[in-house]
Design a protein around this motif. Sequence first.
Motif, PDB file in Angstrom:
ATOM      1  N   VAL A  75       0.867  -1.291  -0.114  1.00  0.00           N
ATOM      2  CA  VAL A  75       0.060  -0.109  -0.076  1.00  0.00           C
ATOM      3  C   VAL A  75       0.919   1.361   0.220  1.00  0.00           C
ATOM      4  N   GLN A  76       1.918   1.309   0.809  1.00  0.00           N
ATOM      5  CA  GLN A  76       2.871   2.503   0.643  1.00  0.00           C
ATOM      6  C   GLN A  76       3.537   2.746  -0.499  1.00  0.00           C
ATOM      7  N   SER A  77       3.733   1.618  -1.396  1.00  0.00           N
ATOM      8  CA  SER A  77       4.589   1.932  -2.659  1.00  0.00           C
ATOM      9  C   SER A  77       3.403   2.203  -3.604  1.00  0.00           C
ATOM     10  N   VAL A 121      -1.837 -10.855  -1.947  1.00  0.00           N
ATOM     11  CA  VAL A 121      -2.192  -9.627  -1.331  1.00  0.00           C
ATOM     12  C   VAL A 121      -4.046  -9.793  -1.251  1.00  0.00           C
ATOM     13  N   VAL A 122      -4.195  -9.336   0.186  1.00  0.00           N
ATOM     14  CA  VAL A 122      -5.740  -9.488   0.421  1.00  0.00           C
ATOM     15  C   VAL A 122      -6.464  -8.051   0.176  1.00  0.00           C
ATOM     16  N   PRO A 123      -7.312  -8.009  -0.974  1.00  0.00           N
ATOM     17  CA  PRO A 123      -8.083  -7.118  -1.228  1.00  0.00           C
ATOM     18  C   PRO A 123      -8.332  -6.001  -0.115  1.00  0.00           C
ATOM     19  N   VAL A 124      -9.081  -6.792   0.437  1.00  0.00           N
ATOM     20  CA  VAL A 124     -10.006  -6.087   1.822  1.00  0.00           C
ATOM     21  C   VAL A 124      -8.911  -5.362   2.825  1.00  0.00           C
ATOM     22  N   ILE A 125      -7.963  -6.136   3.073  1.00  0.00           N
ATOM     23  CA  ILE A 125      -6.869  -5.322   3.972  1.00  0.00           C
ATOM     24  C   ILE A 125      -6.274  -4.349   3.197  1.00  0.00           C
ATOM     25  N   PHE A 153      -4.961   1.229   2.651  1.00  0.00           N
ATOM     26  CA  PHE A 153      -4.960   2.397   1.636  1.00  0.00           C
ATOM     27  C   PHE A 153      -5.744   3.602   2.325  1.00  0.00           C
ATOM     28  N   ALA A 154      -6.916   3.368   2.609  1.00  0.00           N
ATOM     29  CA  ALA A 154      -7.672   4.368   3.239  1.00  0.00           C
ATOM     30  C   ALA A 154      -7.220   5.182   4.447  1.00  0.00           C
ATOM     31  N   VAL A 155      -6.469   4.466   5.475  1.00  0.00           N
ATOM     32  CA  VAL A 155      -5.686   4.997   6.468  1.00  0.00           C
ATOM     33  C   VAL A 155      -4.574   5.933   6.083  1.00  0.00           C
ATOM     34  N   ALA A 156      -3.669   5.332   5.162  1.00  0.00           N
ATOM     35  CA  ALA A 156      -2.428   5.804   4.705  1.00  0.00           C
ATOM     36  C   ALA A 156      -2.710   7.161   3.856  1.00  0.00           C
ATOM     37  N   ALA A 157      -3.729   7.256   3.199  1.00  0.00           N
ATOM     38  CA  ALA A 157      -4.023   8.148   2.145  1.00  0.00           C
ATOM     39  C   ALA A 157      -4.670   9.402   2.736  1.00  0.00           C
ATOM     40  N   LYS A 158      -5.066   9.367   4.192  1.00  0.00           N
ATOM     41  CA  LYS A 158      -5.618  10.397   4.827  1.00  0.00           C
ATOM     42  C   LYS A 158      -4.779  11.956   4.719  1.00  0.00           C
ATOM     43  N   GLY A 170      -9.752   8.924   0.101  1.00  0.00           N
ATOM     44  CA  GLY A 170     -11.043   8.586  -0.241  1.00  0.00           C
ATOM     45  C   GLY A 170     -11.055   7.973  -2.199  1.00  0.00           C
ATOM     46  N   ALA A 171      -9.813   7.727  -2.445  1.00  0.00           N
ATOM     47  CA  ALA A 171      -9.808   7.071  -3.752  1.00  0.00           C
ATOM     48  C   ALA A 171     -10.240   5.489  -3.682  1.00  0.00           C
ATOM     49  N   GLU A 172     -10.651   5.393  -4.898  1.00  0.00           N
ATOM     50  CA  GLU A 172     -11.614   3.850  -5.116  1.00  0.00           C
ATOM     51  C   GLU A 172     -10.408   3.165  -5.521  1.00  0.00           C
ATOM     52  N   ILE A 173     -10.128   1.922  -4.999  1.00  0.00           N
ATOM     53  CA  ILE A 173      -9.241   0.934  -5.761  1.00  0.00           C
ATOM     54  C   ILE A 173      -9.904   0.074  -6.524  1.00  0.00           C
ATOM     55  N   GLU A 174      -9.343  -0.150  -7.787  1.00  0.00           N
ATOM     56  CA  GLU A 174      -9.987  -1.107  -8.761  1.00  0.00           C
ATOM     57  C   GLU A 174      -8.919  -1.974  -8.952  1.00  0.00           C
TER      58      GLU A 174
END
Length: 113
Positions: A7-9, A39-43, A48-53, A59-63
């Motif tokens: 997620v960080q990268s 990689v587990v998508p839910v985790i 990502f939601a936390v790191a992107a704050k 609030g970005a969507e991950i597809e």
Amino acid sequence: MHEMAIVQSMLDIALRAGEDAGAKRIRTVRVKMGEYSDVVPVIMREYFAVAAKGTICEGAEIEIARIPVTMRCRACGWEGRVDRRRIVCGGCGGIALTLLTGREFFVESLEAE
Ligand SMILES: [Zn+2]
């Protein structure tokens, strides 16, 4: 903790690309992920939601687009899709297989505002 590093990268890539493009906000991050990736998508989405704050990615969507598992047989040279629950050669039934695709994980594109 594996997801955290990924997620960080992902976030670094998205932020850098967003800044280069002069984006105010990243709306969607599209990633490609091999079916064999652990990689587990839910985790991943949670981290990502936390790191992107507080960043343009907040609030970005991950597809996620999946990449099928394909392998090459070292005995007969067969190449093709393999079921990850039953990894055998589709040509000779052997098990001396080399992974060609399926472990990938990368950011494919971004949608920005
Ligand atoms: Zn074979």
